[in-house]
Structure formats: structure tokens, C-alpha cells
Design a protein around this motif. Sequence first.
Motif, PDB file in Angstrom:
ATOM      1  N   GLU A   1       0.873  -1.169   0.000  1.00  7.14           N
ATOM      2  CA  GLU A   1       0.000   0.000   0.000  1.00  7.14           C
ATOM      3  C   GLU A   1       0.907   1.215   0.000  1.00  7.14           C
ATOM      4  N   GLY A   2       0.400   2.355  -0.402  1.00  8.47           N
ATOM      5  CA  GLY A   2       1.210   3.557  -0.495  1.00  8.47           C
ATOM      6  C   GLY A   2       1.757   4.002   0.861  1.00  8.47           C
ATOM      7  N   PRO A   3       2.721   4.929   0.863  1.00  8.42           N
ATOM      8  CA  PRO A   3       3.290   5.416   2.123  1.00  8.42           C
ATOM      9  C   PRO A   3       2.205   5.985   3.029  1.00  8.42           C
ATOM     10  N   ARG A   4       2.356   5.757   4.317  1.00  6.68           N
ATOM     11  CA  ARG A   4       1.386   6.296   5.269  1.00  6.68           C
ATOM     12  C   ARG A   4       1.333   7.817   5.174  1.00  6.68           C
ATOM     13  N   THR A   5       0.141   8.351   5.274  1.00  2.00           N
ATOM     14  CA  THR A   5      -0.069   9.784   5.158  1.00  2.00           C
ATOM     15  C   THR A   5       0.294  10.464   6.469  1.00  2.00           C
ATOM     16  N   THR A   6       1.132  11.495   6.392  1.00  2.00           N
ATOM     17  CA  THR A   6       1.596  12.158   7.611  1.00  2.00           C
ATOM     18  C   THR A   6       0.632  13.228   8.105  1.00  2.00           C
ATOM     19  N   GLN A   7      -0.216  13.755   7.228  1.00  2.00           N
ATOM     20  CA  GLN A   7      -1.174  14.759   7.662  1.00  2.00           C
ATOM     21  C   GLN A   7      -2.423  14.685   6.804  1.00  2.00           C
ATOM     22  N   LEU A   8      -3.521  15.161   7.361  1.00  2.00           N
ATOM     23  CA  LEU A   8      -4.799  15.137   6.655  1.00  2.00           C
ATOM     24  C   LEU A   8      -4.783  16.131   5.496  1.00  2.00           C
ATOM     25  N   ALA A   9      -5.488  15.790   4.435  1.00  2.00           N
ATOM     26  CA  ALA A   9      -5.606  16.696   3.292  1.00  2.00           C
ATOM     27  C   ALA A   9      -6.348  17.962   3.714  1.00  2.00           C
ATOM     28  N   ASP A  10      -5.847  19.088   3.283  1.00  2.00           N
ATOM     29  CA  ASP A  10      -6.432  20.374   3.665  1.00  2.00           C
ATOM     30  C   ASP A  10      -7.418  20.825   2.591  1.00  2.00           C
ATOM     31  N   ARG A  11      -8.542  20.116   2.521  1.00  2.00           N
ATOM     32  CA  ARG A  11      -9.577  20.472   1.545  1.00  2.00           C
ATOM     33  C   ARG A  11     -10.906  20.647   2.264  1.00  2.00           C
ATOM     34  N   ARG A  12     -11.649  21.658   1.863  1.00  5.43           N
ATOM     35  CA  ARG A  12     -12.958  21.891   2.460  1.00  5.43           C
ATOM     36  C   ARG A  12     -13.887  20.736   2.107  1.00  5.43           C
ATOM     37  N   PRO A  13     -14.714  20.308   3.044  1.00  5.46           N
ATOM     38  CA  PRO A  13     -15.651  19.219   2.745  1.00  5.46           C
ATOM     39  C   PRO A  13     -16.744  19.687   1.800  1.00  5.46           C
ATOM     40  N   TYR A  14     -17.418  18.729   1.195  1.00  5.55           N
ATOM     41  CA  TYR A  14     -18.602  19.064   0.424  1.00  5.55           C
ATOM     42  C   TYR A  14     -19.635  19.667   1.372  1.00  5.55           C
ATOM     43  N   ASP A  15     -20.327  20.684   0.889  1.00  2.00           N
ATOM     44  CA  ASP A  15     -21.307  21.420   1.697  1.00  2.00           C
ATOM     45  C   ASP A  15     -22.657  21.317   0.990  1.00  2.00           C
ATOM     46  N   TRP A  16     -23.460  20.326   1.403  1.00  6.45           N
ATOM     47  CA  TRP A  16     -24.775  20.145   0.789  1.00  6.45           C
ATOM     48  C   TRP A  16     -25.837  20.808   1.643  1.00  6.45           C
ATOM     49  N   ARG A  17     -26.768  21.445   0.962  1.00  4.72           N
ATOM     50  CA  ARG A  17     -27.816  22.156   1.686  1.00  4.72           C
ATOM     51  C   ARG A  17     -29.182  21.815   1.092  1.00  4.72           C
TER      52      ARG A  17
END
Length: 435
Positions: free
Chosen positions: A184-200
Motif C-alpha cells: 500500500e502507499g506510504p502512510r499519510t503524515t497529515q490530513l488533506a487540507d480540503r474543504r468538505p462538500y457542503d450540501w444544503r
Amino acid sequence: MSVGTLHAKVVLDDPSRIHCGNRDPVTGHINLRYAPGHGNASAELFGPLQVYVTLHGRAKTKIWKSNGQSTSIYRGRAPLFHQKALVYDDSFRAHPRDSTNFPFSLFFPEVAYAQVTDDFDEDPRYISQSSQRLPPSFQSSYHGFAHRYEAFVEYRVGVDVVMPRLDVHVNKPGEYEEPVIHYEGPRTTQLADRRPYDWRGSVSVRNELLLPEADRPQGFRQKTKALFGAGNFPTYAFDWVCLAPKDLYLGQPACFEIRIKARENECTATLIPEVRLQYFHVEIEAHTDVRADRTLFRCPESEGNYTVFEAAGAIDNTGPFSKANENTKIVNTQALGSGRIGGFSSSFATYNISHSYSARIKFGFELTGKVKEVDKEYGVIVHPPLEFAQPPAVAEAGPSVAGPSSLPPDAGGKAPDLPPYEPLPAYEATPSGKN
């Protein structure tokens, strides 16, 4: 005349381990057993010996196309890398039936560096450059209408044994007998800095249950009129927002947040109803595109969609939305890869395979005895496991919904936060022997 046979065998220390990235070594040993030749039952073997270990990987596809009268088979071959390491180079002595072990430790490369030998069309879904990120171990088999495919990414460990100037036969594992290494790919050191989907969206109800109990319809006639909406009943309406993650991590739960807010300008009800999040269901679907070597006009293609994860979300509390919880609910799934349908790999693309995911969420608001359902589907990226497991946001899963392991990644030599790995099926050889 041969002085005998050296039987070589590759033995892995942990065959079921999933190795993450190029810092997680593949360890084991080469076992050599000497069998003397005919007429030399007691002869010992002595001479210079070289033992090599090979680590190699490939991505391969096989596509069946049918026109109703005949079926054609197309293949796509994409080598990823091939590296060879010397683990022993010295004199060697063995008595009949002696068994000797030579330990080894290998590392995956950071990227694939083998040049693809087959011809593929340029396509944004696939990766064409040789320095692509090393894809995870993968397998998929799909049967659809008039088409079918098999695809896999596999890594194997082989052995080469040389005794210069000696007529020794070496019996070593063939290509399909070499042990498979799970990657499996290298372990991720930090969470992706992307805004979540915003459904309304909004929900509006109008019925007799919004009246004070004393003013509600009584008797058969009034209840019948209420059933068909003939009464003049008040309205309650609210807006909702659902925050859904775009990035998911193997071994971690997916976390969702749902908020509601009353639409005061539309609410005519004096009795404010309880609004509950009755259920939350998550399904993750894989989408695999595969292609074969270019024919005269194009690269034959196939695709398949299939569910890899399905679970009910654990809601932080069973009470209604209220000021006490800021009209917010937090929902966690169980750890990804531990669902009842099976494990899955991170998102990836190679020369001939493109593997992506989408998430489908369903949840229902319950108020005044009615359930208003929301159903959404959206694309997500599945990442390798995190370097250090993150705790769930707020919601705590019940006994039947297992969260991520709290053990460190290397506890007991295992990677408990990774999904279970299914063994690769035997791949059908071509009639010519070329595969």
C-alpha cells in the motif's frame, strides 16, 4: 555430469503483512537445500556461491469482448519495476540434504521506473510517465453485458542462485510460484487540507401533529379530512446542511456533520416538533477503468462498478436536534476497510488501470411521524493509512461498529489499521505461454 541440485525457496517472515511505502522492509530468507546427483549420494558440495533476491511488480489487464458470435481477448502489460539484490557472495559448503538459510531485507522503490513496452493511447484517466507513484496491490474481476475483464497489480519476490564453474542444477520458484508481497502507499503524515462538500436543503411539513393536542382532529370524519390534507394546519420548516469529507483514509472512520436551522419566516406552528436524525447509511463504490494494448485503431477498454464498503453510521446521540447540541449531529462510520463486504486499496492510476471511488450517503429526518430522506452521491479520494491513527470526531461507534485500532502501526509486526488483504487468484496463461 551435474553434481546435484540446489533447491531454492523464498520464505517471508510475515506473508500477510501489508507494507506501506518504501520505508517498510520486506524481510525473509532464502532456503537452500542440497540434493546430490545420481551416483553421488554421499558427495558434499563446495564452491563459490552467489544468492540474489529479486523484487518486482507489474500491472496487468485482460479484457474479453463479445459481439454475440465470437469473443476476442485483449491484454495490457505494464511492468512497474524490477530490482535485484545480492544477499550472499562467498564460499559455500553443503552436505547431502543440508538446508541453509540466507536472510534478506528489501525495500520498495519510491516510484515505478520500468519503461512500459506496450503501446497505450494518451488518456487523462491513466498515467503515462514512467516515474508514476507506485500503485497499491490490487485485484478486480468484473462480468458485464458483452464484456468482461480481470485486472491486478501484484508484487513478488524471486531468487537467483549461481555457483560459477560448477555444474549444479538450480531448482527455483517459477514466476507464478514466487510469493506475493502486499503493498500500500506510504502512510499519510497529515490530513488533506480540503474543504468538505457542503450540501444544503430544506424540509417542510404541514399536518395536524403541529397543532396543540387539544386542537387536533377528533373522530373519523375529521381524521379522514386530515389524512387527505383538507385541514388548515400550521407549517414547520427548517434548512439543513451536511458536511461530507472529500478525502477518506484506510483504517480511519469517515466523519460527517449535519446541522439544522428553523426557517422562522415560514414556520406558523406554535408547537415546535422534535427533529431526529433517524438513520445514516454510507456506501462506497469503486469504479475501475481498464485498457489493453493498442490494436490497429485503439486500445480496447472495459470498466466496472462495485461496492467495497457499506455501513450504518454511528450517530453521536439518539436525542433530537436541540440547542444543547447546537442543532448538530456528528456521524462516524466504522474504520474503512473493515466493512462486511471486504477491504479495498487507495485510489490510483497506472498505464492500464484507473481506480477511483464515490461515496453515497442516505439519511433521514424524522418529525411529526414522518421521515424525510436525503440521498447524495459524490466522488472521494481514498488515501493510504495515516502515520498516526486519528480518533473519531465525536460519535462513538457501538459494539457492532468497530473503529480504528489504537495500536501503533508496527505493534506485533502487524498493520492492524489496514483492511484485510484477499489473495490474488491464479492468472490464466496464454496458449503460447506468454502472459
